[in-house]
Scaffold this active site. Structure first.
Site, PDB file in Angstrom:
ATOM      1  N   SER A 136     -13.669  -5.492  -5.674  1.00 49.27           N
ATOM      2  CA  SER A 136     -12.881  -4.711  -4.841  1.00 49.27           C
ATOM      3  C   SER A 136     -12.982  -4.976  -3.447  1.00 49.27           C
ATOM      4  O   SER A 136     -14.211  -4.570  -2.981  1.00 49.27           O
ATOM      5  CB  SER A 136     -13.108  -2.957  -5.368  1.00 49.27           C
ATOM      6  OG  SER A 136     -12.550  -2.609  -4.260  1.00 49.27           O
TER       7      SER A 136
ATOM      8  N   ARG B 192      -7.359   9.231  -7.692  1.00 52.61           N
ATOM      9  CA  ARG B 192      -8.040   7.918  -7.847  1.00 52.61           C
ATOM     10  C   ARG B 192      -9.632   7.886  -7.405  1.00 52.61           C
ATOM     11  O   ARG B 192     -10.086   8.976  -6.774  1.00 52.61           O
ATOM     12  CB  ARG B 192      -7.265   7.094  -6.870  1.00 52.61           C
ATOM     13  CG  ARG B 192      -5.716   6.676  -6.949  1.00 52.61           C
ATOM     14  CD  ARG B 192      -4.847   6.094  -6.214  1.00 52.61           C
ATOM     15  NE  ARG B 192      -5.643   4.589  -6.323  1.00 52.61           N
ATOM     16  CZ  ARG B 192      -5.220   3.482  -5.413  1.00 52.61           C
ATOM     17  NH1 ARG B 192      -4.085   3.835  -4.428  1.00 52.61           N
ATOM     18  NH2 ARG B 192      -5.657   2.286  -5.569  1.00 52.61           N
TER      19      ARG B 192
ATOM     20  N   LYS C  19      -4.978   1.954  -9.889  1.00 54.20           N
ATOM     21  CA  LYS C  19      -4.102   1.718  -8.651  1.00 54.20           C
ATOM     22  C   LYS C  19      -3.267   3.052  -8.324  1.00 54.20           C
ATOM     23  O   LYS C  19      -3.617   4.234  -8.769  1.00 54.20           O
ATOM     24  CB  LYS C  19      -3.280   0.688  -9.007  1.00 54.20           C
ATOM     25  CG  LYS C  19      -4.033  -0.736  -9.098  1.00 54.20           C
ATOM     26  CD  LYS C  19      -4.578  -0.928  -7.781  1.00 54.20           C
ATOM     27  CE  LYS C  19      -5.691  -2.228  -7.685  1.00 54.20           C
ATOM     28  NZ  LYS C  19      -6.571  -2.375  -6.583  1.00 54.20           N
TER      29      LYS C  19
ATOM     30  N   ARG D 109      -1.250   1.633 -13.675  1.00 52.14           N
ATOM     31  CA  ARG D 109      -0.137   0.391 -13.543  1.00 52.14           C
ATOM     32  C   ARG D 109      -0.222  -0.431 -14.905  1.00 52.14           C
ATOM     33  O   ARG D 109       0.804  -1.087 -15.417  1.00 52.14           O
ATOM     34  CB  ARG D 109      -0.573  -0.713 -12.339  1.00 52.14           C
ATOM     35  CG  ARG D 109       0.132  -0.225 -10.998  1.00 52.14           C
ATOM     36  CD  ARG D 109       0.076  -1.389 -10.321  1.00 52.14           C
ATOM     37  NE  ARG D 109       0.365  -0.778  -8.912  1.00 52.14           N
ATOM     38  CZ  ARG D 109       0.092  -1.019  -7.815  1.00 52.14           C
ATOM     39  NH1 ARG D 109      -0.499  -2.027  -7.635  1.00 52.14           N
ATOM     40  NH2 ARG D 109       0.534  -0.357  -6.653  1.00 52.14           N
TER      41      ARG D 109
ATOM     42  N   ARG E  22      -6.385  -2.878   8.893  1.00 52.69           N
ATOM     43  CA  ARG E  22      -7.644  -3.415   9.335  1.00 52.69           C
ATOM     44  C   ARG E  22      -7.471  -3.576  10.707  1.00 52.69           C
ATOM     45  O   ARG E  22      -8.370  -3.310  11.810  1.00 52.69           O
ATOM     46  CB  ARG E  22      -8.108  -4.842   8.774  1.00 52.69           C
ATOM     47  CG  ARG E  22      -8.606  -4.359   7.263  1.00 52.69           C
ATOM     48  CD  ARG E  22      -8.615  -5.808   6.367  1.00 52.69           C
ATOM     49  NE  ARG E  22      -9.437  -5.646   5.132  1.00 52.69           N
ATOM     50  CZ  ARG E  22      -8.898  -5.135   4.116  1.00 52.69           C
ATOM     51  NH1 ARG E  22      -7.446  -4.665   4.017  1.00 52.69           N
ATOM     52  NH2 ARG E  22      -9.639  -4.974   3.034  1.00 52.69           N
TER      53      ARG E  22
ATOM     54  N   ASP F 181      -2.241  -6.920  -7.162  1.00 51.92           N
ATOM     55  CA  ASP F 181      -0.993  -6.176  -6.829  1.00 51.92           C
ATOM     56  C   ASP F 181       0.438  -6.493  -7.618  1.00 51.92           C
ATOM     57  O   ASP F 181       1.350  -6.107  -7.463  1.00 51.92           O
ATOM     58  CB  ASP F 181      -0.842  -5.977  -5.476  1.00 51.92           C
ATOM     59  CG  ASP F 181      -1.762  -4.917  -4.795  1.00 51.92           C
ATOM     60  OD1 ASP F 181      -2.937  -4.127  -5.295  1.00 51.92           O
ATOM     61  OD2 ASP F 181      -2.128  -4.979  -3.503  1.00 51.92           O
TER      62      ASP F 181
ATOM     63  N   ARG G 297       5.173  -0.266  -6.124  1.00 55.32           N
ATOM     64  CA  ARG G 297       5.087  -1.707  -6.636  1.00 55.32           C
ATOM     65  C   ARG G 297       5.845  -1.481  -8.105  1.00 55.32           C
ATOM     66  O   ARG G 297       6.767  -2.420  -8.268  1.00 55.32           O
ATOM     67  CB  ARG G 297       3.794  -2.345  -6.797  1.00 55.32           C
ATOM     68  CG  ARG G 297       3.073  -2.735  -5.367  1.00 55.32           C
ATOM     69  CD  ARG G 297       2.191  -3.597  -5.192  1.00 55.32           C
ATOM     70  NE  ARG G 297       1.268  -3.619  -4.378  1.00 55.32           N
ATOM     71  CZ  ARG G 297       1.566  -3.855  -2.807  1.00 55.32           C
ATOM     72  NH1 ARG G 297       2.954  -4.336  -2.643  1.00 55.32           N
ATOM     73  NH2 ARG G 297       0.767  -3.758  -1.794  1.00 55.32           N
TER      74      ARG G 297
ATOM     75  N   GLN H 166     -11.849  -3.311  -1.225  1.00 62.13           N
ATOM     76  CA  GLN H 166     -11.783  -1.980  -0.539  1.00 62.13           C
ATOM     77  C   GLN H 166     -13.184  -1.596  -0.501  1.00 62.13           C
ATOM     78  O   GLN H 166     -13.637  -1.019   0.692  1.00 62.13           O
ATOM     79  CB  GLN H 166     -11.008  -1.035  -1.061  1.00 62.13           C
ATOM     80  CG  GLN H 166      -9.407  -1.197  -1.245  1.00 62.13           C
ATOM     81  CD  GLN H 166      -8.610  -0.254  -2.057  1.00 62.13           C
ATOM     82  OE1 GLN H 166      -9.172   0.714  -2.634  1.00 62.13           O
ATOM     83  NE2 GLN H 166      -7.220  -0.382  -1.983  1.00 62.13           N
TER      84      GLN H 166
ATOM     85  N   GLY I 197      -4.842   4.219  -1.079  1.00 61.32           N
ATOM     86  CA  GLY I 197      -6.037   4.008  -1.560  1.00 61.32           C
ATOM     87  C   GLY I 197      -6.910   3.180  -0.498  1.00 61.32           C
ATOM     88  O   GLY I 197      -8.153   3.075  -0.200  1.00 61.32           O
TER      89      GLY I 197
HETATM   90  C1  S3P Z   1      -6.472  -4.006  -0.755  1.00 59.71           C
HETATM   91  C2  S3P Z   1      -7.239  -4.383  -1.878  1.00 59.71           C
HETATM   92  C3  S3P Z   1      -6.642  -3.978  -3.235  1.00 59.71           C
HETATM   93  C4  S3P Z   1      -5.430  -4.185  -3.508  1.00 59.71           C
HETATM   94  C5  S3P Z   1      -4.772  -3.019  -2.448  1.00 59.71           C
HETATM   95  C6  S3P Z   1      -5.185  -3.657  -0.855  1.00 59.71           C
HETATM   96  C7  S3P Z   1      -7.078  -4.208   0.315  1.00 59.71           C
HETATM   97  O1  S3P Z   1      -7.546  -3.012  -3.923  1.00 59.71           O
HETATM   98  O2  S3P Z   1      -5.097  -3.546  -4.559  1.00 59.71           O
HETATM   99  O3  S3P Z   1      -3.489  -3.051  -2.490  1.00 59.71           O
HETATM  100  O4  S3P Z   1      -6.296  -3.970   1.525  1.00 59.71           O
HETATM  101  O5  S3P Z   1      -8.439  -4.265   0.656  1.00 59.71           O
HETATM  102  P1  S3P Z   1      -8.908  -3.319  -4.774  1.00 59.71           P
HETATM  103  O6  S3P Z   1     -10.003  -3.882  -3.494  1.00 59.71           O
HETATM  104  O7  S3P Z   1      -9.498  -1.835  -4.676  1.00 59.71           O
HETATM  105  O8  S3P Z   1      -8.983  -4.002  -5.710  1.00 59.71           O
END
Ligand code: S3P
Length: 453
Positions: free
Chosen positions: A174, A129, A353, A357, A33, A326, A406, A176, A101
């Site tokens: 999520s 993914r 993931k 996982r 970020r 995670d 991981r 993300q 991801g």
């Molecule tokens: C992350 C959000 C998580 C996490 C990833 C980092 C992020 O994924 O598993 O390692 O930085 O926003 P999800 O938001 O898809 O659960």
């Protein structure tokens, strides 16, 4: 991109306890970020403590291709000269996000709001993914995405010339997906609204504010409602990246397992939406304390002290999953050494993931003599009791890591407590999030606990 030859590693019980003070690499979520916000801000963003793992280096390369100036001054110390919100330029080449991801999904949000054409790909793990979880909501901005069958990478996007603000209720917990929507919302006029039923890590919201955007967050009956006012002028701001709690989990787990151990992990990020593992470990009776708690760069940080001791089984509720998403593979390892049966509930997100996982964690335990089963979306682990006097967990297995950093680190931590060494088929992906992992663990162990077989 072809991946370097697999590098197998072996972990065996160290001769002595793990001891010492250490720092883990910078937080992966915050590092991605920091580079992205730096690229969108006006002026020069100074970053310290940046994670220089493969995943984050992919984001740095992508920001350069999109027109930002990104330079490393010294280890962990970076500068980003941004283009301003809406100012990214069309990349002249494919954006390759490697194994990450987070980089891929957040970038989809950035690209959706810019009137440019881009193509994105990743490694064999990332290309499996699901991306529909971001391309579906982002299409409502006016951006047009084309993906492979099943919403997989590679994808092509034509970003929106006049992006519309989104109003989206997240169907999955999520960060993300939430972040992708908010990043697209930066380029749209008016207010972007994102609602999450379960709170997920809020680094994007924190950083939006830190760079000068107007964000309001309200807890309502519908969930956590985030409102972002679009087209702000983001102004460069310094970012101090704390140590990644998801990386700190590994030396902490190792210290809990190996008799006589005591380690202090300094400067770990303690954002309450990231610390579910530490709460769970305390419920298991772990000797884990926090010292020197403080706020640095808008995020709480502290030093974690972990000491070996007996662990008991625990029942982890599904609502805790986003705050430790995670950390389940390494928690499952610890559960294998605990007294009693541990149940971790509501782990459906683990299936998408870097690997599946859920299946891979159960297989890792089974390969090393720990009974584990998947019941619906729960993982149930039969603990083998304390890890004293040689350790009752047999070990001796080779763990398939499926390009997942991981899983590799979890298996190697397990091997520090088992009777026979534990091998992983490929440790190369550890560099995506924790460069220097093996050397650091060996320093704590005072010898070659992790080594090439
Ligand atoms: C992350 C959000 C998580 C996490 C990833 C980092 C992020 O994924 O598993 O390692 O930085 O926003 P999800 O938001 O898809 O659960």
């Amino acid at each position: 991109m072809p991946h370097a030859p697999a590098s197998p590693l072996l972990a065996s019980r160290p001769a002595g306890p793990l001891t010492g003070r250490l720092r883990v690499p910078g937080d992966k979520s915050i590092s991605h970020r920091a580079l992205m916000f730096g690229a969108l801000a006006v002026g020069e963003t100074a970053i310290t403590g940046l994670l220089e793992g493969e995943d984050v280096l992919r984001t740095a390369a992508a920001m350069r291709l999109l027109g930002a100036e990104v330079t490393q001054l010294a280890p962990g110390e970076w500068r980003v000269s941004g283009r301003g919100v809406g100012g990214l330029t069309e990349p002249a080449d494919v954006l390759d996000m490697g194994n990450s991801g987070t980089a891929a999904r957040l970038l989809c949000g950035l690209l959706a709001g810019h009137p440019l054409f881009a193509v994105m790909t990743g490694d064999a793990s990332l290309r499996k993914r699901p991306m529909k979880r971001v391309t579906d909501p982002l299409s409502a901005t006016g951006a047009v995405f084309r993906t492979r069958e099943g919403g997989r990478l590679p994808l092509a996007v034509q970003g929106a010339a006049d992006p519309l603000p989104l109003d989206y209720v997240l169907p999955v917990a999520s960060a993300q997906v939430k972040s992708a929507c908010l990043l697209a919302g930066l380029c749209a006029p008016g207010v972007t609204r994102v609602v999450e039923r379960e709170p997920t890590r809020d680094h994007t919201e924190n950083m939006l504010r830190h760079f000068g955007a107007s964000v309001s967050i309200e807890d309502t009956a519908e969930g956590r409602v985030i409102l972002l006012t679009g087209r702000p002028e983001l102004v460069a701001a310094p970012v101090h990246v704390p140590g990644d709690p998801s990386s700190a989990a590994f030396p902490i787990a190792a210290a809990l397992l190996v008799p006589g151990s005591r380690v202090v992990v300094e400067n770990v990020g303690l954002n309450p939406l990231r610390t579910g593992l530490f709460a769970t470990l305390r419920e298991m009776g772990a000797r884990l304390t926090i010292e020197n708690e403080r706020v640095e760069g808008g995020e709480p940080v502290g030093d974690l002290v972990a000491e070996h001791g007996p662990l008991r089984a625990v029942d982890v509720p599904p609502r805790r999953a986003p705050s430790m998403i995670d950390e389940y593979p390494v928690l499952a390892v610890l559960a294998g050494f605990a007294e009693g049966e541990t149940r971790m509930r509501g782990l459906q997100e683990l299936r998408v993931k870097e690997s599946d996982r859920l299946a891979a964690t159960a297989a890792m335990l089974a390969a090393n003599g720990v009974a584990a089963r998947i019941e619906g979306d729960d993982l149930v682990v039969q603990g083998q009791g304390g890890a004293t006097s040689g350790g009752p967990v047999p070990g001796g297995g080779t763990v398939e890591t499926h390009m997942d950093h991981r899983l590799a680190m979890s298996a190697l931590v397990m091997g520090l407590g088992t009777r026979a060494p534990v091998a992983v088929d490929d440790a190369a992906f550890i560099d995506t999030s924790f460069p220097g992992f093996a050397a650091l663990m060996n320093r704590l162990a005072g010898g070659e606990a992790l080594r090439a077989p």
